[in-house]
Design a protein around this motif. Structure first.
Motif, PDB file in Angstrom:
ATOM      1  N   VAL A 186       0.838  -1.202   0.000  1.00 33.27           N
ATOM      2  CA  VAL A 186       0.000   0.000   0.000  1.00 33.27           C
ATOM      3  C   VAL A 186       0.873   1.253   0.000  1.00 33.27           C
ATOM      4  N   ALA A 187       2.017   1.181   0.696  1.00 39.05           N
ATOM      5  CA  ALA A 187       2.916   2.334   0.756  1.00 39.05           C
ATOM      6  C   ALA A 187       3.384   2.722  -0.649  1.00 39.05           C
ATOM      7  N   TRP A 188       3.695   1.735  -1.490  1.00 38.72           N
ATOM      8  CA  TRP A 188       4.124   2.034  -2.868  1.00 38.72           C
ATOM      9  C   TRP A 188       3.013   2.681  -3.669  1.00 38.72           C
ATOM     10  N   ILE A 189       1.799   2.121  -3.560  1.00 38.16           N
ATOM     11  CA  ILE A 189       0.663   2.714  -4.277  1.00 38.16           C
ATOM     12  C   ILE A 189       0.566   4.191  -3.932  1.00 38.16           C
ATOM     13  N   CYS A 190       0.697   4.488  -2.643  1.00 40.40           N
ATOM     14  CA  CYS A 190       0.460   5.848  -2.189  1.00 40.40           C
ATOM     15  C   CYS A 190       1.638   6.776  -2.466  1.00 40.40           C
ATOM     16  N   VAL A 191       2.858   6.281  -2.351  1.00 37.05           N
ATOM     17  CA  VAL A 191       3.989   7.172  -2.610  1.00 37.05           C
ATOM     18  C   VAL A 191       3.979   7.578  -4.090  1.00 37.05           C
ATOM     19  N   ILE A 192       3.663   6.631  -4.977  1.00 28.38           N
ATOM     20  CA  ILE A 192       3.636   6.943  -6.412  1.00 28.38           C
ATOM     21  C   ILE A 192       2.520   7.938  -6.717  1.00 28.38           C
ATOM     22  N   SER A 193       1.332   7.685  -6.145  1.00 27.59           N
ATOM     23  CA  SER A 193       0.208   8.599  -6.383  1.00 27.59           C
ATOM     24  C   SER A 193       0.521   9.983  -5.849  1.00 27.59           C
TER      25      SER A 193
END
Lengths: 254, 218
Positions: A186-193
């Motif tokens: 989830v952290a990756w999804i959010c950092v990219i967004s």
């Protein structure tokens, strides 16, 4: 033989992609808009030689690490506290439960307003994203801990801090690592967004920027890079988890 | 160290599991409490161990029991070992909690494991040991702890007959002279191990060993 099938399957997808895009196929789906495999590979070769590429990699990884580590420490600590203390549970759970259903990415406006720099805001979003899965799985793991272990060390004269560090933390590690794996994803999804919305560098920002300047091979390069980073960090969490939970019965390891 | 239980009453919620129960265990005596499941045997041990609140009084060597302490070690039926610690590190645990230096507790753990016949298994995890071996490790851990009173809750209930017999022999050997309260539902085991057997029934039945021997033979 099974490996041959697997590699062949992957190769077939790449060949199909190349054929559809190189021939400018338009069959409702507009493959003529997408770059070919060859163009993407050429673009990748250029990127790998550029300092900017590594700067972006470092920026995104730094944000992930800062947000994720913060989430791991606070998520585990609060998860244990909420599960073990009724009073602190009553105090802390209501505000946490109110914020929990809000997807971290929906907090971007708040993050922009609240934090002096974009950098801090992005780390905050990453932190919030990873925090809740870690908190919830820690709480469940503490609750599910067999009481017999605690009884055993209590009758050896263990104090409450000793129970915490000798039984609760090691005993909940398998559950905690489940939360860390989800949290990393989830952290990756959010950092990219978050980078796409408010960053000035980073892999997410670069990918979105490539799109806005019609550099479509650059977009695919960005996507592949994000996928590789996500895979590597998840694998690192998984590997660490296996190392610290070697004591689990084999069937539980899968 | 002698153990005295006076008018012990323990309840969980609305149910009373033990009511007005009294028992004396002399210093160095091995007393077995036998009775059917659900009669409150385990509850008695948990109360003496200080793990459940109770009414009445429990004293060990004249000191009133208030909460758990390293003075009263509890041996469980199974799974009493911490699964992430090796056999040696499980045995070391009570010493580590007391702050015994690492080298010293290593050596002591080794000695105790040797004493229960597990030399060479120091570095095995509990899941790599058989049920009987795990109970040997628990026994070694209890011995390393050197409590005033040893409490054993059906420690051999999950073992096969042969392993059980060898564990009973071991317990008789290593715990001789240690004040022990041993709980079992197996009358034969009670008679074999106990200096004295107390039968805990649905009421507050307390009989002498002879009475049970007669029942077994009948």
């Amino acid at each position: 033989m099974r490996w041959a099938v697997r590699i062949g399957s992957l190769a077939a997808v790449l060949v199909l992609w190349q054929l559809l895009t190189a021939s400018d196929t338009r069959a409702w789906l507009r493959f003529d808009q997408l770059p070919t495999v060859v163009e993407v590979v050429e673009r990748f070769a250029v990127q790998i030689g550029a300092a900017e590429f590594y700067h972006d990699l470092g920026a995104s990884l730094g944000r992930i690490m800062a947000g994720f580590l913060l989430a791991a420490v606070l998520g585990v600590a609060l998860g244990v506290v909420i599960a073990r203390s009724r009073w602190l549970g009553d105090l802390l759970r209501p505000p946490l439960e109110v914020v929990r259903p809000i997807p971290a990415i929906a907090l971007v406006p708040i993050a922009i307003l609240l934090f002096p720099t974009d950098e801090q805001g992005i780390v905050f979003i990453t932190f919030v994203a990873a925090f809740f899965p870690i908190l919830v799985s820690t709480r469940h793991a503490v609750r599910a801990l067999p009481t017999i272990w605690e009884d055993a060390v209590r009758t050896m004269g263990a104090s409450t801090p000793q129970v915490l560090f000798r039984v609760v933390l090691p005993g909940t590690l398998p559950g905690v690592f489940g939360g860390l794996s989800v949290g990393m994803g989830v952290a990756w999804i959010c950092v990219i967004s978050a980078e796409m919305i408010s960053g000035q560098f980073g892999v997410g920002y670069r990918t979105w920027q490539a799109y806005t300047i019609v550099d479509y091979p650059g977009v695919i390069v960005g996507m592949v890079t994000i996928g590789a980073l996500g895979y590597l960090t998840s694998a690192a969490v998984e590997l660490l988890g296996r190392r610290v939970t070697r004591w689990l019965p084999r069937e539980a390891l899968r | 160290m002698s153990l005295h239980v006076r008018s012990l009453t323990v309840g969980y919620g609305r149910a009373t599991v033990l009511s007005d129960f009294s028992l004396d265990v002399g210093s160095g005596e091995f007393v077995v409490v036998a009775g059917p499941s659900g009669c409150g045997k385990s509850t008695l041990l948990r109360a003496v161990a200080g793990l459940v609140p109770f009414a009445g009084s429990i004293t060990v060597a004249g000191q009133a029991v208030r909460g758990s302490s390293r003075d009263r070690a509890l041996v469980f039926q199974d799974d009493g070992l911490l699964p992430w610690r090796t056999a040696a590190r499980n045995v070391e645990l009570p010493l580590a909690l007391q702050g015994v230096p690492r080298a010293q507790r290593r050596a002591r753990a080794r000695e105790w494991l040797d004493r229960v016949g597990l030399a060479g298994f120091e570095d095995h995890l509990p899941r790599e040991l058989s049920g009987g071996m795990r109970q040997r490790v628990q026994l070694a851990r209890t011995l390393a702890q050197q409590p005033s009173v040893v409490l054993m809750d059906e420690p051999f209930g999950a073992l096969d007959a042969q392993t059980r017999a060898s564990m009973q022999a071991l317990v008789t050997e290593v715990l001789s002279g240690t004040t022990t309260l041993f709980v079992t539902h197996d009358v034969d085991e009670a008679v074999l191990l106990g200096d004295r057997v107390v039968v805990l029934g649905t009421g507050e039945v307390e009989r002498r060993r002879d009475a049970i021997l007669a029942a077994v033979k009948a």
